[in-house]
Enzyme design. Structure first.
Site, mmCIF file in Angstrom:
data_model
loop_
_atom_site.group_PDB
_atom_site.id
_atom_site.type_symbol
_atom_site.label_atom_id
_atom_site.label_comp_id
_atom_site.label_asym_id
_atom_site.label_seq_id
_atom_site.Cartn_x
_atom_site.Cartn_y
_atom_site.Cartn_z
ATOM 1 N N HIS A 193 7.664 2.727 13.789
ATOM 2 C CA HIS A 193 7.165 3.988 14.765
ATOM 3 C C HIS A 193 7.838 3.897 16.312
ATOM 4 O O HIS A 193 8.283 4.977 16.619
ATOM 5 C CB HIS A 193 5.670 4.240 14.806
ATOM 6 C CG HIS A 193 5.104 5.254 15.160
ATOM 7 N ND1 HIS A 193 4.614 5.397 16.404
ATOM 8 C CD2 HIS A 193 4.979 6.461 14.742
ATOM 9 C CE1 HIS A 193 4.196 6.381 16.805
ATOM 10 N NE2 HIS A 193 4.534 7.373 15.728
ATOM 11 N N SER A 238 3.993 12.736 17.267
ATOM 12 C CA SER A 238 4.859 11.469 17.830
ATOM 13 C C SER A 238 6.201 11.678 18.188
ATOM 14 O O SER A 238 6.438 11.014 19.058
ATOM 15 C CB SER A 238 4.755 10.262 16.641
ATOM 16 O OG SER A 238 3.349 9.690 16.574
ATOM 17 N N ASP A 285 2.952 1.750 22.042
ATOM 18 C CA ASP A 285 3.161 2.027 20.546
ATOM 19 C C ASP A 285 3.223 0.822 19.735
ATOM 20 O O ASP A 285 2.522 -0.288 20.167
ATOM 21 C CB ASP A 285 4.651 2.663 20.449
ATOM 22 C CG ASP A 285 4.500 3.715 19.445
ATOM 23 O OD1 ASP A 285 4.613 3.426 18.336
ATOM 24 O OD2 ASP A 285 4.701 5.032 19.897
#
Length: 794
Positions: free
Chosen positions: A238, A410, A197
């Protein structure tokens, strides 16, 4: 019965991913600027143990924001993110070459040196594919990777300082309640989850802070493949949010506290990465002992997997690693890669109503759903949007921590990855994890899958731990055709299903996707006692001249098994293939089936004249795929001819009659239709007659090779009588393929095109030459190029 949505080439373009936008609504601090993008470190390194200790959060308490009904949140609009990066190429030098020498010879710039995969990246304003291919290097265009989320700034909120809790999920949030994780207690030790990620807030280092909820987490083999160092600190937001949903022990606990995390940074400060970083990240996870790989990221729609991506995913699969990937947030009737791979658990997102969200991609290939959140709803009326809450950094500010609400596939993906970690810790084998996840709440519904693209109900952690389902190896052979019913065209495909023992499994249901210029359609058929059925598309009264069939799943014992490909070894086919391989003029031709117009006794229907091509590659990555097209599809570009082959010359027929047969060939130039960076300008086929070209003692029909066991009429010492060839293993059950033409196809790898790293059918559909609505990239966006002939000998 099935849902149909118009997906012409132009409308497909309008669905190109909005994946670079990360949907978020903060729970902390003041109005952040999402475009602030401070730089930071990153790169390769060894294991690192995180220091313990809580961190205090500071901020001003404010009221919850109003929930806004924003159509863009429910259904993303078009975006300008293209799958491939102009002028950048993945390159693997041939033996004895170096990337430096290749770059110097071609006047290119080295962007990335060769990594663990053997591939580096070159950049040039000129087309490099022809030059690199002529030098023996493996080459493919470089693709983008995007975090599977969308970004929408809003006033942030502070909910008070997190406090440490005992390990184990509680129902502090709706997503844990809906995932039925409330009663799951205790840590999940001994399992390593690699998070590929934007990095993780995993260490206190200068301007970087460690997330308070991750203070007790063990971090294994951190690596930054963006900045190329050993400190994969999150500079976006994120990755930390994803990691907290897996392993946090803070105010809002993760679903599998106690696991070790492997931070692998493959996305940059803008939540965007490259194919090279993802490939290297997958190899890093394998090399350093990951048990689960979380992939809350995707390629934009229109991407086709390159050889190095295939190799990396296959290596992780062979190592027994469970890979879990986000379906994508395009609201499309197709999964993005890598979720589309049959080796990966594909996860779609639900809101607090437990129904799939508008933004989540869907398909019969979708394995299951999990809570992903919805920022445009507040079903419980608490004043907060129904997003997924977890701790992370402020946008592009690694020195500020807080609690944030997100929505996206996600967020659904780490909930499934954490559940997979719990299953492995409980002793479930990696092969059986997908079946346990699917059966966590109820059986997979094939009817619902082809009506809505969603066959599985949402995740239940407690149900997965209690489930007893197992995964079976399933193989599928298929052969597409175009039937005529009262002058109306009906595209179809004959399908045969086999288990690992070569026998038909218990009666099952075959789920498939049909692509055409009209769009995407989902369909199914029920297998008979022989494991055979026919997939049928919608009747086409006018127009429509090319279709692709992909088998997404075979339902057996209430589990959707993702199939591999299947051929049948027959002595009749061996005679024909040996003759074709012995004919020099047919070198480099793809094996195809030429259907003549008229009744076909084997299929039991009238057929329209057409060509059919089946993906006979030996790779694990893709589901069974076949393409059928009418002459009109390539009429302006094609030339046809006949080539005679000597059947007696094969040495397999003991006959004085001098058998020869004439095979039809098709050769066409696709340069006017190229809409992909693969750059194939011409393709050639040799067509085996589908309806019995060989009116000889062979009695051969095309389905004998692709979709039915052979008749075995030829008396030969080969002992090939309809033995299934399991294409991912390269073996025929009950017979040896050594020293046979089929053996050359399978064992020697001639069924897989290696010049540019793409299997024949994938190359065919991707090149735009046979354009059935699969390609979503405009011609002008891609570089023109030339490639060597396809080395595929039937």
């Amino acid at each position: 019965m099935c849902r149909r949505r118009s997906l012409s080439l132009l409308s497909l373009l309008s669905l190109l991913s909005l994946l670079s936008l990360l949907s978020l609504l903060s729970l902390h601090w003041a109005w952040p600027d999402p475009d602030d993008s401070p730089g930071g470190p990153g790169g390769p390194g060894g294991p690192s143990q995180a220091p313990a200790g809580p961190r205090a959060h500071t901020g001003t308490i404010v009221q919850p924001p109003p929930v806004r009904s924003d159509p863009a949140l429910a259904r993303p609009g078009p975006d300008d993110v293209a799958p491939y990066i102009a002028g950048h190429w993945l390159v693997a030098p041939a033996e004895g070459q170096t990337l430096d020498a290749l770059a110097a010879r071609l006047g290119a710039e080295i962007v990335r040196s060769e990594g663990r995969s053997g591939y580096g990246v070159l950049r040039s304003d000129h087309d490099l594919q022809a030059g690199l291919s002529s030098l023996g290097a493996s080459v493919a265009p470089l693709a983008r990777v995007l975090g599977a989320g969308r970004k929408r700034p809003s006033r942030d909120q502070h909910g008070g300082p997190p406090t440490r809790r005992q390990p184990g999920p509680t129902c502090a949030t709706w997503h844990l309640e809906h995932a039925e994780a409330c009663e799951i207690s205790g840590p999940t030790p001994g399992i390593v989850v690699a998070v590929l990620d934007s990095g993780i807030a995993y260490e206190d280092d200068g301007d970087y802070l460690r997330a308070e909820g991750l203070a007790g987490v063990s971090f294994v083999a951190p690596v930054d493949l963006v900045d190329l160092d050993g400190h994969p600190n999150d500079e976006h937001q994120h990755g930390t949010h994803v990691a907290s949903l897996i392993a946090s022990e803070g105010m809002f606990p993760g679903i599998a506290p106690g696991v070790s995390l492997m931070p692998v940074r493959v996305l940059d400060v803008d939540n965007t990465g490259t194919e090279w970083s993802l490939i290297e990240g997958l190899h890093h996870a394998v090399d350093h002992g990951a048990d689960v790989i979380n992939l809350s990221l995707s390629f934009p729609l229109g991407y086709l997997p390159s050889r190095p991506v295939q190799e990396a995913l296959e290596r992780a699969h062979d190592a027994g690693i469970v890979m879990v990937a986000a379906a994508g947030n395009d609201g499309a009737d197709e999964l993005s890669w890598p979720a589309q791979s049959r080796l990966v658990v594909a996860v779609g997102a639900t809101g607090s109503s437990d129904e799939i969200t508008g933004y989540s991609n869907r398909s019969p290939a979708l394995d299951l759903l999990a809570p992903g959140g919805s920022l445009s709803s507040d079903l419980d009326g608490d004043g907060w949007p129904d997003g997924i809450v977890a701790e992370t950094i402020a946008p592009n500010d690694p020195g500020t921590l807080g609690l944030w609400l997100y929505e996206g596939t996600s967020q659904a993906t780490p909930l499934v990855s954490g559940t997979a970690a719990r299953l492995l810790a409980a002793g479930v084998t990696p092969a059986d994890v997908p079946a346990r996840l699917q059966r966590s709440r109820s059986s997979f519904s094939p009817g619902r899958a082809i009506e809505t693209g969603v066959g599985a109900k949402p995740l239940s952690v407690s149900g997965a731990l209690d489930a007893k389902a197992t995964t079976q190896d399933v193989y599928v052979g298929l052969l597409p055709y175009v039937a005529l019913d009262g002058g109306v065209r009906v595209p179809g495909a004959r399908v045969t299903v086999r288990g690992a023992d070569g026998e038909p499994p218990a009666q099952g249901t075959v789920l498939a996707t049909i692509y055409s210029a009209e769009g995407v359609r989902w369909t199914l058929c029920e297998t008979d006692a022989d494991g055979t059925c026919d997939l049928l598309g919608e009747p086409v009264a006018g127009g429509g001249d090319a279709w692709a069939f992909r088998v997404d799943a075979v339902m057996i014992e209430a589990v959707a098994h993702r199939p591999s490909r299947l051929l049948f070894a027959t002595a009749e086919a061996e005679v024909l293939l040996s003759a074709i391989r012995s004919e020099p003029s047919l070198k480099g031709y793809l094996l195809a089936v030429r259907w003549d117009a008229g009744p076909d006794p084997e299929l039991g229907m009238d057929l329209e004249a057409s060509w059919s091509v089946v993906d006979a590659g030996t790779g694990l990555l893709s589901s069974p795929l076949g393409i059928v097209f009418l002459d009109s599809h390539v009429a302006s570009l094609s030339t046809t001819a006949s080539v005679e082959v000597d059947l007696d010359g094969t040495g397999l027929l003991s006959s004085p009659l001098g058998f020869r047969t004439s095979l039809q060939t098709l050769r066409f130039d696709g340069s006017g239709l190229l809409s992909s960076p693969l750059g194939f300008q011409s393709l050639s086929f040799v067509g085996l007659s589908g309806s019995g070209l060989l009116s000889s003692p062979l009695g051969f029909h095309a389905t004998s090779l692709y979709a039915l066991s052979g008749s075995g009429l030829l008396s030969s010492p080969l002992g090939l009588s309809g033995q299934p060839i399991l294409m991912d293993r390269g073996v025929a059950l009950g017979a040896s393929l050594e020293d046979t033409a089929l053996g050359a196809l399978v064992i020697d790898g001639e069924a897989t095109q290696t010049g540019a790293g793409y299997e024949p059918a994938a190359t065919l559909s991707a090149s735009g030459t046979v354009d059935v609505g699969l390609t979503t990239t405009p011609v002008e966006a891609m570089p023109a190029s030339t490639s060597p002939a396809i080395e595929y000998l039937p």
